[in-house]
Design an enzyme around this catalytic site. Sequence first.
Site, PDB file in Angstrom:
ATOM      1  N   ASP A   1       0.846  -1.202   0.000  1.00  0.00           N
ATOM      2  CA  ASP A   1       0.000   0.000   0.000  1.00  0.00           C
ATOM      3  C   ASP A   1       0.880   1.251   0.000  1.00  0.00           C
ATOM      4  OD1 ASP A   1      -2.307  -1.499   0.141  1.00  0.00           O
ATOM      5  OD2 ASP A   1      -2.710  -1.096   2.261  1.00  0.00           O
TER       6      ASP A   1
ATOM      7  N   ARG B   1       2.684  -4.214 -11.549  1.00  0.00           N
ATOM      8  CA  ARG B   1       1.322  -4.461 -11.091  1.00  0.00           C
ATOM      9  C   ARG B   1       0.986  -3.275 -10.210  1.00  0.00           C
ATOM     10  NH1 ARG B   1      -1.702  -9.159 -11.139  1.00  0.00           N
ATOM     11  NH2 ARG B   1      -3.532  -8.735  -9.895  1.00  0.00           N
TER      12      ARG B   1
ATOM     13  N   ARG C   1      -7.925   7.533  13.323  1.00  0.00           N
ATOM     14  CA  ARG C   1      -6.844   8.234  12.620  1.00  0.00           C
ATOM     15  C   ARG C   1      -7.306   8.702  11.236  1.00  0.00           C
ATOM     16  NH1 ARG C   1      -0.956   7.359  13.301  1.00  0.00           N
ATOM     17  NH2 ARG C   1      -0.090   8.525  11.570  1.00  0.00           N
TER      18      ARG C   1
ATOM     19  N   THR D   1     -11.326   2.450  -7.062  1.00  0.00           N
ATOM     20  CA  THR D   1     -12.152   3.646  -6.788  1.00  0.00           C
ATOM     21  C   THR D   1     -13.618   3.236  -6.632  1.00  0.00           C
ATOM     22  OG1 THR D   1     -12.836   5.824  -7.606  1.00  0.00           O
ATOM     23  CG2 THR D   1     -12.456   4.152  -9.281  1.00  0.00           C
TER      24      THR D   1
ATOM     25  N   LYS E   1      -7.111   7.425  -5.539  1.00  0.00           N
ATOM     26  CA  LYS E   1      -7.056   8.901  -5.465  1.00  0.00           C
ATOM     27  C   LYS E   1      -6.046   9.347  -4.411  1.00  0.00           C
ATOM     28  CE  LYS E   1     -11.726   9.980  -7.062  1.00  0.00           C
ATOM     29  NZ  LYS E   1     -12.970  10.742  -6.827  1.00  0.00           N
TER      30      LYS E   1
HETATM   31  P1  FDA Z   1     -14.336   9.505  -3.785  1.00  0.00           P
HETATM   32  O1  FDA Z   1     -13.556   9.938  -2.586  1.00  0.00           O
HETATM   33  O2  FDA Z   1     -14.800  10.565  -4.713  1.00  0.00           O
HETATM   34  O3  FDA Z   1     -15.527   8.618  -3.302  1.00  0.00           O
HETATM   35  C1  FDA Z   1     -16.586   8.249  -4.163  1.00  0.00           C
HETATM   36  C2  FDA Z   1     -17.740   7.723  -3.298  1.00  0.00           C
HETATM   37  O4  FDA Z   1     -17.343   6.487  -2.680  1.00  0.00           O
HETATM   38  C3  FDA Z   1     -18.094   8.643  -2.108  1.00  0.00           C
HETATM   39  O5  FDA Z   1     -19.035   9.599  -2.453  1.00  0.00           O
HETATM   40  C4  FDA Z   1     -18.586   7.655  -1.066  1.00  0.00           C
HETATM   41  O6  FDA Z   1     -19.956   7.398  -1.294  1.00  0.00           O
HETATM   42  C5  FDA Z   1     -17.814   6.386  -1.344  1.00  0.00           C
HETATM   43  N1  FDA Z   1     -16.630   6.203  -0.446  1.00  0.00           N
HETATM   44  C6  FDA Z   1     -15.354   6.434  -0.762  1.00  0.00           C
HETATM   45  N2  FDA Z   1     -14.532   6.096   0.261  1.00  0.00           N
HETATM   46  C7  FDA Z   1     -15.317   5.656   1.258  1.00  0.00           C
HETATM   47  C8  FDA Z   1     -15.075   5.168   2.585  1.00  0.00           C
HETATM   48  N3  FDA Z   1     -13.829   5.054   3.088  1.00  0.00           N
HETATM   49  N4  FDA Z   1     -16.134   4.800   3.317  1.00  0.00           N
HETATM   50  C9  FDA Z   1     -17.369   4.881   2.821  1.00  0.00           C
HETATM   51  N5  FDA Z   1     -17.672   5.325   1.586  1.00  0.00           N
HETATM   52  C10 FDA Z   1     -16.663   5.713   0.809  1.00  0.00           C
HETATM   53  N6  FDA Z   1      -5.367   5.190  -0.515  1.00  0.00           N
HETATM   54  C11 FDA Z   1      -4.037   5.412  -0.300  1.00  0.00           C
HETATM   55  O7  FDA Z   1      -3.636   6.555  -0.047  1.00  0.00           O
HETATM   56  N7  FDA Z   1      -3.166   4.356  -0.332  1.00  0.00           N
HETATM   57  C12 FDA Z   1      -3.552   3.088  -0.633  1.00  0.00           C
HETATM   58  O8  FDA Z   1      -2.727   2.176  -0.672  1.00  0.00           O
HETATM   59  C13 FDA Z   1      -4.941   2.871  -0.890  1.00  0.00           C
HETATM   60  N8  FDA Z   1      -5.412   1.624  -1.187  1.00  0.00           N
HETATM   61  C14 FDA Z   1      -6.721   1.469  -1.608  1.00  0.00           C
HETATM   62  C15 FDA Z   1      -7.183   0.232  -2.057  1.00  0.00           C
HETATM   63  C16 FDA Z   1      -8.475   0.106  -2.566  1.00  0.00           C
HETATM   64  C17 FDA Z   1      -8.934  -1.216  -3.082  1.00  0.00           C
HETATM   65  C18 FDA Z   1      -9.343   1.253  -2.612  1.00  0.00           C
HETATM   66  C19 FDA Z   1     -10.712   1.154  -3.195  1.00  0.00           C
HETATM   67  C20 FDA Z   1      -8.906   2.445  -2.112  1.00  0.00           C
HETATM   68  C21 FDA Z   1      -7.613   2.583  -1.595  1.00  0.00           C
HETATM   69  N9  FDA Z   1      -7.161   3.796  -1.090  1.00  0.00           N
HETATM   70  C22 FDA Z   1      -5.819   3.964  -0.816  1.00  0.00           C
HETATM   71  C23 FDA Z   1      -8.133   4.874  -0.757  1.00  0.00           C
HETATM   72  C24 FDA Z   1      -8.299   5.847  -1.903  1.00  0.00           C
HETATM   73  O9  FDA Z   1      -7.121   6.600  -2.044  1.00  0.00           O
HETATM   74  C25 FDA Z   1      -9.459   6.827  -1.668  1.00  0.00           C
HETATM   75  O10 FDA Z   1      -9.243   7.589  -0.547  1.00  0.00           O
HETATM   76  C26 FDA Z   1     -10.799   6.179  -1.494  1.00  0.00           C
HETATM   77  O11 FDA Z   1     -10.943   5.078  -2.334  1.00  0.00           O
HETATM   78  C27 FDA Z   1     -11.882   7.199  -1.806  1.00  0.00           C
HETATM   79  O12 FDA Z   1     -11.735   7.672  -3.123  1.00  0.00           O
HETATM   80  P2  FDA Z   1     -12.673   7.211  -4.321  1.00  0.00           P
HETATM   81  O13 FDA Z   1     -11.778   6.971  -5.493  1.00  0.00           O
HETATM   82  O14 FDA Z   1     -13.505   6.079  -3.934  1.00  0.00           O
HETATM   83  O15 FDA Z   1     -13.494   8.501  -4.686  1.00  0.00           O
END
Ligand code: FDA
Length: 300
Positions: free
Chosen positions: A125, A173, A280, A217, A178
């Site tokens: 991660d 890979r 956190r 995402t 975001k």
């Molecule tokens: P966005 O923030 O725009 O969210 C879109 C919608 O998704 C929101 O409106 C909400 O409804 C829902 N949502 C998103 N996150 C949510 C949450 N935590 N709880 C509830 N609902 C939520 N980040 C990082 O810095 N290092 C990493 O290694 C990873 N690894 C990782 C693995 C996987 C499989 C995922 C899906 C995400 C990560 N992330 C991460 C987190 C990522 O950076 C990001 O903060 C979140 O996925 C939220 O961004 P979205 O792309 O979902 O869009």
Amino acid sequence: MKLMNSLLTATVPFLPRWMARPFASPYVAGETIDEALQRAESVIDQGFSVTMDILGEHTLDVEYSHKITDDYCSLYNQIIEKKLDCTISLKLTHLGLSISGDLAVKNLNKVIASARLGNQGLTIDMENYPYTSQTLDIYRTALKSYENIGTVLQAYLHRSMDDLKQIISPNLRLRICKGIYLEGEKIAFQNGNQINENYIALCQTLLEGEGFAEIATHDAQLIHHLDRWISENHIPMDRFEFQVLYGVPMGNTLEKLKDKGYRVRVYIPFGDKWYEYSIRRLKENPNIAGYVLKNMFKRK
Ligand code: FDA
């Protein structure tokens, strides 16, 4: 919405564990390996792939970093024994990177030795900015000895496109997300549209080049955009997968992706550090408090 998020974020850190649990429980698959494996099996039964993560980070205790390393090794043993379609995701600061790079690398190599027994996938991660370069360096070195390893780039960082161009290779890979941490404007885009544009650019550059893209995402517009681009550009299915966090409501989006034959992997965190981890994250990113509340109502 901003005021509501700030209020929630100010209140939640003072909640006792039992009161905070409802905020965390939809997103955390229990405290023990056994509980988490049961949840993972039920997610796999629904046609998903899984990646599992033991919650925790920024370990400052050498003994504890060894314990977490052993826990990851025994998690691999069970995944291999049960023949689960399941990789592991881990944070290098959980393996001791905040203490020393050497310690984290030694512990990582132990985990890789367990992964190698079943040729299981492993993702490092990406954490907050002070660890970006070190994480990429450690990843690059690890890739020389174990092919089934990946890492993450965060679309909010200005540097991510340059990083991608430096690490792109047939064995890459790469999860694109975001970015979850609060970073300053000198190093990270603050505007949602710019982050989304960079997200799309990173995925497209990766898929037009070499390597495997993990599109991580919950943003429906991003998923829709990339899904269409992938079809229009005839990107083979073995070049990418979609990824989501366990418990985030996605409507019928995931079913639609699966129906197209795409692989969808669910990231399942678990462990006794769920409380510290959730608090956190809430303190760092007030938007999460809003998401959690919104999703509670959505579920009902
Ligand atoms: P966005 O923030 O725009 O969210 C879109 C919608 O998704 C929101 O409106 C909400 O409804 C829902 N949502 C998103 N996150 C949510 C949450 N935590 N709880 C509830 N609902 C939520 N980040 C990082 O810095 N290092 C990493 O290694 C990873 N690894 C990782 C693995 C996987 C499989 C995922 C899906 C995400 C990560 N992330 C991460 C987190 C990522 O950076 C990001 O903060 C979140 O996925 C939220 O961004 P979205 O792309 O979902 O869009």
